[in-house]
Scaffold this motif. Structure first.
Motif, mmCIF file in Angstrom:
data_model
loop_
_atom_site.group_PDB
_atom_site.id
_atom_site.type_symbol
_atom_site.label_atom_id
_atom_site.label_comp_id
_atom_site.label_asym_id
_atom_site.label_seq_id
_atom_site.Cartn_x
_atom_site.Cartn_y
_atom_site.Cartn_z
ATOM 1 N N LEU A 25 0.825 -1.215 0.000
ATOM 2 C CA LEU A 25 0.000 0.000 0.000
ATOM 3 C C LEU A 25 0.857 1.261 0.000
ATOM 4 C CD1 LEU A 25 -2.861 -0.977 2.453
ATOM 5 C CD2 LEU A 25 -3.050 -0.508 0.017
ATOM 6 N N SER A 26 1.876 1.280 0.819
ATOM 7 C CA SER A 26 2.744 2.455 0.879
ATOM 8 C C SER A 26 3.480 2.673 -0.432
ATOM 9 C CB SER A 26 3.761 2.291 2.015
ATOM 10 O OG SER A 26 3.086 2.140 3.239
ATOM 11 N N THR A 27 3.907 1.597 -1.069
ATOM 12 C CA THR A 27 4.583 1.705 -2.358
ATOM 13 C C THR A 27 3.637 2.251 -3.420
ATOM 14 O OG1 THR A 27 6.038 -0.129 -1.786
ATOM 15 C CG2 THR A 27 5.834 0.406 -4.120
ATOM 16 N N ALA A 28 2.398 1.794 -3.407
ATOM 17 C CA ALA A 28 1.419 2.290 -4.377
ATOM 18 C C ALA A 28 1.171 3.783 -4.186
ATOM 19 C CB ALA A 28 0.118 1.512 -4.245
ATOM 20 N N PHE A 29 1.077 4.236 -2.952
ATOM 21 C CA PHE A 29 0.865 5.658 -2.691
ATOM 22 C C PHE A 29 2.088 6.481 -3.104
ATOM 23 C CE2 PHE A 29 -2.223 4.295 0.798
ATOM 24 C CZ PHE A 29 -3.318 4.406 -0.054
ATOM 25 N N ALA A 30 3.280 5.955 -2.865
ATOM 26 C CA ALA A 30 4.497 6.675 -3.247
ATOM 27 C C ALA A 30 4.607 6.785 -4.765
ATOM 28 C CB ALA A 30 5.729 5.969 -2.671
ATOM 29 N N GLU A 31 4.250 5.732 -5.479
ATOM 30 C CA GLU A 31 4.310 5.777 -6.935
ATOM 31 C C GLU A 31 3.178 6.598 -7.523
ATOM 32 O OE1 GLU A 31 4.472 1.781 -8.298
ATOM 33 O OE2 GLU A 31 6.551 1.508 -7.676
ATOM 34 N N GLY A 32 2.091 6.759 -6.795
ATOM 35 C CA GLY A 32 0.982 7.585 -7.271
ATOM 36 C C GLY A 32 1.365 9.035 -7.436
ATOM 37 N N ILE A 33 2.358 9.477 -6.690
ATOM 38 C CA ILE A 33 2.821 10.864 -6.803
ATOM 39 C C ILE A 33 3.330 11.135 -8.212
ATOM 40 C CG2 ILE A 33 4.591 12.472 -5.982
ATOM 41 C CD1 ILE A 33 4.336 11.071 -3.254
ATOM 42 N N VAL A 34 3.983 10.170 -8.821
ATOM 43 C CA VAL A 34 4.508 10.358 -10.174
ATOM 44 C C VAL A 34 3.356 10.533 -11.159
ATOM 45 C CG1 VAL A 34 5.907 9.323 -11.999
ATOM 46 C CG2 VAL A 34 6.553 9.033 -9.620
ATOM 47 N N PHE A 35 2.291 9.778 -10.997
ATOM 48 C CA PHE A 35 1.155 9.906 -11.903
ATOM 49 C C PHE A 35 0.487 11.265 -11.768
ATOM 50 C CE2 PHE A 35 1.413 5.223 -11.426
ATOM 51 C CZ PHE A 35 1.764 4.962 -12.741
ATOM 52 N N PHE A 36 0.412 11.788 -10.543
ATOM 53 C CA PHE A 36 -0.122 13.140 -10.366
ATOM 54 C C PHE A 36 0.772 14.162 -11.066
ATOM 55 C CE2 PHE A 36 -2.243 11.493 -6.385
ATOM 56 C CZ PHE A 36 -3.524 11.597 -6.911
ATOM 57 N N ALA A 37 2.079 14.005 -10.941
ATOM 58 C CA ALA A 37 3.005 14.944 -11.583
ATOM 59 C C ALA A 37 2.876 14.882 -13.098
ATOM 60 C CB ALA A 37 4.435 14.636 -11.151
ATOM 61 N N ILE A 38 2.766 13.689 -13.659
ATOM 62 C CA ILE A 38 2.610 13.556 -15.108
ATOM 63 C C ILE A 38 1.294 14.182 -15.555
ATOM 64 C CG2 ILE A 38 2.251 11.889 -16.971
ATOM 65 C CD1 ILE A 38 4.230 10.055 -15.494
ATOM 66 N N TYR A 39 0.226 13.950 -14.814
ATOM 67 C CA TYR A 39 -1.080 14.513 -15.164
ATOM 68 C C TYR A 39 -1.053 16.042 -15.100
ATOM 69 C CZ TYR A 39 -6.003 15.700 -14.871
ATOM 70 O OH TYR A 39 -7.227 16.269 -15.080
ATOM 71 N N LEU A 40 -0.403 16.607 -14.108
ATOM 72 C CA LEU A 40 -0.387 18.051 -13.966
ATOM 73 C C LEU A 40 0.483 18.739 -15.019
ATOM 74 C CD1 LEU A 40 -0.238 18.391 -10.096
ATOM 75 C CD2 LEU A 40 -2.166 18.830 -11.591
ATOM 76 N N VAL A 41 1.470 18.047 -15.550
ATOM 77 C CA VAL A 41 2.324 18.643 -16.579
ATOM 78 C C VAL A 41 1.577 18.740 -17.903
ATOM 79 C CG1 VAL A 41 4.379 18.237 -17.982
ATOM 80 C CG2 VAL A 41 4.483 18.040 -15.526
ATOM 81 N N ARG A 42 0.801 17.755 -18.224
ATOM 82 C CA ARG A 42 0.068 17.757 -19.510
ATOM 83 C C ARG A 42 -1.013 18.735 -19.414
ATOM 84 N NH1 ARG A 42 0.350 12.940 -22.937
ATOM 85 N NH2 ARG A 42 2.198 11.862 -22.251
#
Length: 75
Positions: free
Chosen positions: A58-75
């Motif tokens: 669970l903690s790993t999934a939440f930590a990796e979710g940050i990257v998806f938010f960053a990618i979404y916000l850049v586009r």
């Protein structure tokens, strides 16, 4: 167009990539720390391996979710 304008336009387009790279770097460090903590916790208490594994996943999934938010916000 002068060279300063060209460099400024390139820097503006590159900042999104830098932010995504920093988010990915932070997530990678976080996942490494989670794995290190989970390994040492299982080493101290092998009977609690399953709950520790669930928490680590669970903690790993939440930590990796940050990257998806960053990618979404850049586009």
């Amino acid at each position: 167009m002068n060279i300063a304008t060209i460099l400024a336009e390139g820097a503006v387009g590159m900042t999104g990539s830098i932010h995504v790279g920093l988010a990915a770097l932070g997530a990678a460090v976080g996942v490494g720390l989670i794995g290190m903590g989970a390994s040492s916790a299982v080493g101290r208490n092998p009977g609690a391996a399953t709950p520790i594994l669930v928490q680590a996943i669970l903690s790993t999934a939440f930590a990796e979710g940050i990257v998806f938010f960053a990618i979404y916000l850049v586009r």
